[in-house]
Structure formats: C-alpha cells, structure tokens
Design a protein around this motif. Structure first.
Motif, PDB file in Angstrom:
ATOM      1  N   PRO A  33       0.789  -1.231   0.000  1.00 26.94           N
ATOM      2  CA  PRO A  33       0.000   0.000   0.000  1.00 26.94           C
ATOM      3  C   PRO A  33       0.821   1.282   0.000  1.00 26.94           C
ATOM      4  CG  PRO A  33      -0.100  -1.090   2.151  1.00 26.94           C
ATOM      5  CD  PRO A  33       0.611  -2.023   1.226  1.00 26.94           C
ATOM      6  N   THR A  34       2.007   1.227   0.543  1.00 27.42           N
ATOM      7  CA  THR A  34       2.844   2.425   0.639  1.00 27.42           C
ATOM      8  C   THR A  34       4.265   2.085   0.184  1.00 27.42           C
ATOM      9  OG1 THR A  34       3.564   1.922   2.894  1.00 27.42           O
ATOM     10  CG2 THR A  34       1.546   3.242   2.677  1.00 27.42           C
ATOM     11  N   ALA A  35       5.036   3.146  -0.064  1.00 25.46           N
ATOM     12  CA  ALA A  35       6.435   2.942  -0.450  1.00 25.46           C
ATOM     13  C   ALA A  35       7.194   2.229   0.681  1.00 25.46           C
ATOM     14  CB  ALA A  35       7.081   4.287  -0.775  1.00 25.46           C
ATOM     15  N   GLU A  36       6.884   2.597   1.919  1.00 25.96           N
ATOM     16  CA  GLU A  36       7.566   1.945   3.048  1.00 25.96           C
ATOM     17  C   GLU A  36       7.228   0.447   3.093  1.00 25.96           C
ATOM     18  OE1 GLU A  36       7.144   3.666   6.977  1.00 25.96           O
ATOM     19  OE2 GLU A  36       7.735   1.758   7.902  1.00 25.96           O
ATOM     20  N   ALA A  37       5.955   0.119   2.864  1.00 26.70           N
ATOM     21  CA  ALA A  37       5.559  -1.300   2.862  1.00 26.70           C
ATOM     22  C   ALA A  37       6.267  -2.042   1.733  1.00 26.70           C
ATOM     23  CB  ALA A  37       4.044  -1.432   2.735  1.00 26.70           C
ATOM     24  N   LEU A  38       6.442  -1.362   0.580  1.00 29.18           N
ATOM     25  CA  LEU A  38       7.154  -2.008  -0.521  1.00 29.18           C
ATOM     26  C   LEU A  38       8.616  -2.224  -0.134  1.00 29.18           C
ATOM     27  CD1 LEU A  38       6.688  -3.003  -3.530  1.00 29.18           C
ATOM     28  CD2 LEU A  38       8.188  -1.114  -4.078  1.00 29.18           C
ATOM     29  N   MET A  39       9.214  -1.213   0.487  1.00 32.27           N
ATOM     30  CA  MET A  39      10.603  -1.329   0.947  1.00 32.27           C
ATOM     31  C   MET A  39      10.752  -2.515   1.901  1.00 32.27           C
ATOM     32  SD  MET A  39      13.670  -0.330   1.041  1.00 32.27           S
ATOM     33  CE  MET A  39      14.621  -1.553   1.941  1.00 32.27           C
ATOM     34  N   ARG A  40       9.820  -2.627   2.836  1.00 30.31           N
ATOM     35  CA  ARG A  40       9.870  -3.746   3.791  1.00 30.31           C
ATOM     36  C   ARG A  40       9.731  -5.091   3.078  1.00 30.31           C
ATOM     37  NH1 ARG A  40       9.519  -3.027   9.071  1.00 30.31           N
ATOM     38  NH2 ARG A  40       9.283  -0.920   9.845  1.00 30.31           N
ATOM     39  N   ALA A  83      13.436   7.362   7.726  1.00 27.83           N
ATOM     40  CA  ALA A  83      12.531   8.458   7.365  1.00 27.83           C
ATOM     41  C   ALA A  83      11.816   8.114   6.074  1.00 27.83           C
ATOM     42  CB  ALA A  83      13.328   9.745   7.184  1.00 27.83           C
ATOM     43  N   THR A  84      10.623   8.679   5.903  1.00 25.66           N
ATOM     44  CA  THR A  84       9.913   8.517   4.639  1.00 25.66           C
ATOM     45  C   THR A  84       9.400   9.887   4.212  1.00 25.66           C
ATOM     46  OG1 THR A  84       7.777   8.135   5.696  1.00 25.66           O
ATOM     47  CG2 THR A  84       9.090   6.193   5.235  1.00 25.66           C
ATOM     48  N   GLU A  85       9.250  10.043   2.903  1.00 33.03           N
ATOM     49  CA  GLU A  85       8.723  11.281   2.341  1.00 33.03           C
ATOM     50  C   GLU A  85       7.764  10.881   1.235  1.00 33.03           C
ATOM     51  OE1 GLU A  85      12.209  14.122   1.924  1.00 33.03           O
ATOM     52  OE2 GLU A  85      10.823  14.832   0.370  1.00 33.03           O
ATOM     53  N   GLY A  86       6.538  11.339   1.298  1.00 35.06           N
ATOM     54  CA  GLY A  86       5.540  10.903   0.319  1.00 35.06           C
ATOM     55  C   GLY A  86       5.339   9.407   0.470  1.00 35.06           C
ATOM     56  N   GLY A  87       5.019   8.756  -0.659  1.00 31.62           N
ATOM     57  CA  GLY A  87       4.925   7.292  -0.636  1.00 31.62           C
ATOM     58  C   GLY A  87       3.700   6.743   0.071  1.00 31.62           C
ATOM     59  N   GLY A  88       2.717   7.612   0.309  1.00 32.11           N
ATOM     60  CA  GLY A  88       1.511   7.159   1.007  1.00 32.11           C
ATOM     61  C   GLY A  88       0.494   6.533   0.068  1.00 32.11           C
ATOM     62  N   VAL A  89      -0.633   6.136   0.643  1.00 34.60           N
ATOM     63  CA  VAL A  89      -1.647   5.442  -0.154  1.00 34.60           C
ATOM     64  C   VAL A  89      -2.212   6.310  -1.280  1.00 34.60           C
ATOM     65  CG1 VAL A  89      -2.328   3.727   1.560  1.00 34.60           C
ATOM     66  CG2 VAL A  89      -3.398   5.965   1.616  1.00 34.60           C
ATOM     67  N   HIS A  90      -2.122   7.634  -1.158  1.00 29.22           N
ATOM     68  CA  HIS A  90      -2.636   8.517  -2.216  1.00 29.22           C
ATOM     69  C   HIS A  90      -1.519   9.150  -3.037  1.00 29.22           C
ATOM     70  CE1 HIS A  90      -6.532   7.938  -0.509  1.00 29.22           C
ATOM     71  NE2 HIS A  90      -6.137   8.403   0.652  1.00 29.22           N
ATOM     72  N   ASP A  91      -0.281   8.776  -2.770  1.00 27.06           N
ATOM     73  CA  ASP A  91       0.853   9.340  -3.502  1.00 27.06           C
ATOM     74  C   ASP A  91       1.247   8.442  -4.666  1.00 27.06           C
ATOM     75  OD1 ASP A  91       1.203  11.544  -1.762  1.00 27.06           O
ATOM     76  OD2 ASP A  91       2.261  10.262  -0.338  1.00 27.06           O
ATOM     77  N   GLN A 118       8.181   4.725  -7.106  1.00 25.56           N
ATOM     78  CA  GLN A 118       7.163   5.321  -7.967  1.00 25.56           C
ATOM     79  C   GLN A 118       6.099   4.275  -8.252  1.00 25.56           C
ATOM     80  OE1 GLN A 118       8.395   6.664 -11.917  1.00 25.56           O
ATOM     81  NE2 GLN A 118       9.507   8.341 -10.921  1.00 25.56           N
ATOM     82  N   ARG A 119       4.873   4.751  -8.430  1.00 26.24           N
ATOM     83  CA  ARG A 119       3.821   3.827  -8.838  1.00 26.24           C
ATOM     84  C   ARG A 119       3.838   3.671 -10.347  1.00 26.24           C
ATOM     85  NH1 ARG A 119      -0.443   2.677  -4.991  1.00 26.24           N
ATOM     86  NH2 ARG A 119      -0.533   4.359  -3.454  1.00 26.24           N
ATOM     87  N   VAL A 120       3.684   2.429 -10.794  1.00 30.63           N
ATOM     88  CA  VAL A 120       3.534   2.121 -12.212  1.00 30.63           C
ATOM     89  C   VAL A 120       2.220   1.368 -12.325  1.00 30.63           C
ATOM     90  CG1 VAL A 120       4.500   0.883 -14.196  1.00 30.63           C
ATOM     91  CG2 VAL A 120       6.048   1.969 -12.535  1.00 30.63           C
ATOM     92  N   LYS A 121       1.239   1.971 -12.987  1.00 35.02           N
ATOM     93  CA  LYS A 121      -0.112   1.383 -13.100  1.00 35.02           C
ATOM     94  C   LYS A 121      -0.646   0.951 -11.739  1.00 35.02           C
ATOM     95  CE  LYS A 121       0.634  -0.060 -17.830  1.00 35.02           C
ATOM     96  NZ  LYS A 121       1.385  -1.027 -18.583  1.00 35.02           N
ATOM     97  N   GLY A 122      -0.407   1.797 -10.746  1.00 36.45           N
ATOM     98  CA  GLY A 122      -0.947   1.519  -9.416  1.00 36.45           C
ATOM     99  C   GLY A 122      -0.026   0.732  -8.501  1.00 36.45           C
ATOM    100  N   TRP A 123       0.984   0.075  -9.065  1.00 38.93           N
ATOM    101  CA  TRP A 123       1.882  -0.766  -8.267  1.00 38.93           C
ATOM    102  C   TRP A 123       3.114   0.029  -7.847  1.00 38.93           C
ATOM    103  CZ3 TRP A 123       1.200  -6.157  -7.405  1.00 38.93           C
ATOM    104  CH2 TRP A 123       0.055  -6.694  -8.010  1.00 38.93           C
ATOM    105  N   TRP A 124       3.431  -0.008  -6.575  1.00 40.32           N
ATOM    106  CA  TRP A 124       4.669   0.614  -6.118  1.00 40.32           C
ATOM    107  C   TRP A 124       5.869  -0.151  -6.653  1.00 40.32           C
ATOM    108  CZ3 TRP A 124       5.270   5.281  -4.502  1.00 40.32           C
ATOM    109  CH2 TRP A 124       4.244   5.927  -3.799  1.00 40.32           C
ATOM    110  N   LYS A 125       6.855   0.621  -7.161  1.00 44.34           N
ATOM    111  CA  LYS A 125       8.085   0.005  -7.680  1.00 44.34           C
ATOM    112  C   LYS A 125       9.290   0.774  -7.144  1.00 44.34           C
ATOM    113  CE  LYS A 125       5.810  -2.647 -10.699  1.00 44.34           C
ATOM    114  NZ  LYS A 125       5.805  -4.120 -10.666  1.00 44.34           N
TER     115      LYS A 125
END
Ligand SMILES: [Zn+2]
Length: 133
Positions: A33-40, A83-91, A118-125
């Motif tokens: 759902p978020t960039a942080e979750a993708l990182m994890r 730290a995180t910047e942006g990367g939220g569910v609406h970013d 970055q999101r690509v077609k909705g998917w965090w990458k």
C-alpha cells in the motif's frame, strides 16, 4: 534458506506473521500500500532470496536483467526505516531512507540508502537509491 521456508515472524521486522505481512505482496497479486511497505517487502525478499519478487517490484526502467543469489553469503539481521517522504496510499512517488544490517563472514555490516519509489499502473516500484556512508 530454502525457497519454501515459511517463517512465522515476517523478516521485515513488522512483528506480524509472514503470511499476514510481506507474503501478501510476494504473491504479486496486490501492491504494497505504501512505499515503506514495498521497501519492507523487498527487504523480506532479500532475506528469503526471492529474486523474482525483487525484479517484479523494480521499476521497468531501472530493473536489472537478472538477479540471483548464487554465492551470496550475507545473512540479513534487521531493517530500520529512518525516514519517509511521500509514498503514502494517495501518492505516486516517495522516498524511504533505511538502514539494513547484515553479517558476512561473521562480520557486521550495513547498507544505508535513500531509495526512490514510484507507482507504475498503481503498483509501487523501486526506482533507485542513493547510498549513504
Ligand atoms: Zn513483512
């Protein structure tokens, strides 16, 4: 660790069982759902040596052709999100600064990086990262 190992605690350090955490994203059926979750989930994929998921969650513009863990003896011991910047569910973009610790040949080492997502077609990458000293 074998390909089929199924750890009780998620390797990303969330404290949740793996099946209720990064496993959901490792199935490649829903995006983190978020960039942080993708990182994890990518850290957990390094721990579990899931090369397919690492490639899948990599931005198509920066993704390597192949990835394998042949001869890789690093033992990952923990992830800290700094730290995180942006990367939220609406970013659609975000950065995550993290420190990942590992042991190699019995010696402690770490990777510190500020990663761009970055999101690509909705998917965090994962796009790329700046290593920090
Ligand atoms: Zn997890």
């Amino acid at each position: 660790m074998s390909k089929h190992a199924f750890p009780t605690d998620c390797p990303c350090g969330s404290g949740k069982p793996y099946k209720d955490c990064c496993f959901l994203y490792h199935m490649e059926k829903e995006t983190a759902p978020t960039a942080e979750a993708l990182m994890r989930s990518r850290y957990a994929a390094f721990v579990l040596k899931k090369a397919d998921y690492l490639l899948f969650s990599w931005h198509p513009d920066t993704r390597p052709q192949t990835l394998d863990f042949e001869g890789d003896t690093a033992k990952w011991v923990g992830l800290s999100i700094i730290a995180t910047e942006g990367g939220g569910v609406h970013d659609n973009e975000g950065t995550v600064e993290y420190v990942a610790r590992f042991k190699i040949g019995g010696k402690a080492a770490k990777v510190a990086e500020k990663s761009r997502f970055q999101r690509v077609k909705g998917w965090w990458k994962y796009v790329d990262g700046e290593m920090e000293e």
